[in-house]
Structures are given as C-alpha cells and as structure tokens.
Design a protein around this motif. Structure first.
Motif, short mmCIF file in Angstrom:
data_model
loop_
_atom_site.label_atom_id
_atom_site.label_comp_id
_atom_site.label_asym_id
_atom_site.label_seq_id
_atom_site.Cartn_x
_atom_site.Cartn_y
_atom_site.Cartn_z
N LEU A 36 0.83 -1.21 0.00
CA LEU A 36 0.00 0.00 0.00
C LEU A 36 0.86 1.26 0.00
O LEU A 36 0.39 2.34 0.37
CB LEU A 36 -0.92 0.01 1.23
N ASP A 37 2.12 1.14 -0.43
CA ASP A 37 3.04 2.27 -0.37
C ASP A 37 2.55 3.49 -1.15
O ASP A 37 2.63 4.62 -0.66
CB ASP A 37 4.43 1.86 -0.87
N GLU A 38 2.05 3.27 -2.37
CA GLU A 38 1.58 4.40 -3.18
C GLU A 38 0.36 5.07 -2.55
O GLU A 38 0.24 6.29 -2.55
CB GLU A 38 1.28 3.96 -4.62
N LEU A 39 -0.54 4.26 -2.02
CA LEU A 39 -1.71 4.79 -1.34
C LEU A 39 -1.28 5.61 -0.13
O LEU A 39 -1.80 6.71 0.12
CB LEU A 39 -2.64 3.66 -0.91
N ALA A 40 -0.31 5.11 0.63
CA ALA A 40 0.20 5.83 1.79
C ALA A 40 0.87 7.14 1.36
O ALA A 40 0.67 8.18 1.99
CB ALA A 40 1.19 4.97 2.56
N LYS A 41 1.65 7.08 0.28
CA LYS A 41 2.32 8.28 -0.23
C LYS A 41 1.30 9.36 -0.56
O LYS A 41 1.46 10.52 -0.19
CB LYS A 41 3.13 7.92 -1.47
N ASP A 42 0.22 8.97 -1.26
CA ASP A 42 -0.82 9.92 -1.62
C ASP A 42 -1.53 10.48 -0.39
O ASP A 42 -1.81 11.68 -0.31
CB ASP A 42 -1.84 9.27 -2.55
N ALA A 43 -1.82 9.62 0.59
CA ALA A 43 -2.50 10.07 1.81
C ALA A 43 -1.63 11.02 2.61
O ALA A 43 -2.12 12.02 3.15
CB ALA A 43 -2.89 8.86 2.66
N ILE A 44 -0.34 10.73 2.69
CA ILE A 44 0.59 11.60 3.41
C ILE A 44 0.67 12.97 2.75
O ILE A 44 0.60 14.00 3.41
CB ILE A 44 1.99 10.95 3.52
N ALA A 45 0.79 12.97 1.42
CA ALA A 45 0.87 14.23 0.68
C ALA A 45 -0.41 15.04 0.85
O ALA A 45 -0.36 16.26 1.06
CB ALA A 45 1.13 13.96 -0.80
N LYS A 46 -1.56 14.37 0.79
CA LYS A 46 -2.85 15.06 0.96
C LYS A 46 -2.94 15.67 2.35
O LYS A 46 -3.36 16.81 2.52
CB LYS A 46 -3.99 14.07 0.73
N ARG A 47 -2.53 14.92 3.36
CA ARG A 47 -2.57 15.40 4.75
C ARG A 47 -1.66 16.61 4.94
O ARG A 47 -2.04 17.60 5.56
CB ARG A 47 -2.15 14.26 5.69
N GLU A 48 -0.44 16.52 4.39
CA GLU A 48 0.50 17.63 4.52
C GLU A 48 0.00 18.88 3.79
O GLU A 48 0.16 19.99 4.28
CB GLU A 48 1.87 17.21 4.03
N ARG A 49 -0.63 18.70 2.63
CA ARG A 49 -1.20 19.84 1.90
C ARG A 49 -2.34 20.47 2.69
O ARG A 49 -2.47 21.69 2.74
CB ARG A 49 -1.70 19.41 0.52
N SER A 50 -3.18 19.64 3.31
CA SER A 50 -4.32 20.18 4.05
C SER A 50 -3.89 20.94 5.30
O SER A 50 -4.54 21.89 5.71
CB SER A 50 -5.29 19.06 4.43
N LEU A 51 -2.76 20.51 5.90
CA LEU A 51 -2.27 21.19 7.10
C LEU A 51 -1.45 22.42 6.76
O LEU A 51 -1.39 23.36 7.55
CB LEU A 51 -1.43 20.23 7.95
#
Length: 80
Positions: A36-51
C-alpha cells in the motif's frame, strides 16, 4: 504518524490481508501483492497539503492516547 514514519524509512506498508495470508500459509508470504506504499504516499501528501504551515505532528497526538515508544521490527504494523 506511524505510516508516515514507515514510509520515510522505506518499510513496506501492507494491507491487513497480508497478516491473514501469513496465518493461512503458516509463515511469512511475499508482500508484493499486498503493498500500500503508493496509497500511503498519496494520503501523506494530501494530509500535509491540508495542514500547510500548521503541520505540527506533536500537536496531533492526544496526550492521554496511551501511545508508547514504538519498536522497529522492520514492519509497519501497530501490534508492537
């Protein structure tokens, strides 16, 4: 937070189904079809953008959450 740490340390992030497959096989199985590395990468990027600039990982942890210092066994599960 543990997923982010595992991703940055290049520890494979796998679906929970991997644990079931290991149990059924009676030992460790290849992680490639459970990654699930790519899914995690996308979720991390989305979270960092939102914060944005407000990102403070320490502030995200509730002081009474009961977290302990994690132990690294080369995986990203939360059972130890």
């Amino acid at each position: 937070q543990r997923v982010r740490k595992a991703y940055k340390k290049k520890i494979p992030i796998v679906d929970v189904a991997w644990l079931e497959a290991c149990r059924e096989a009676g030992g460790s199985v290849d992680t490639s079809s459970f990654r699930l590395d790519e899914l995690a990468k996308d979720a991390i990027a989305k979270r960092e953008r939102s914060l944005g600039d407000e990102a403070d990982p320490v502030a995200e942890v509730h002081p009474d959450a009961g977290w302990t210092e994690s132990v690294s066994y080369g995986c990203s599960c939360v059972c130890h």
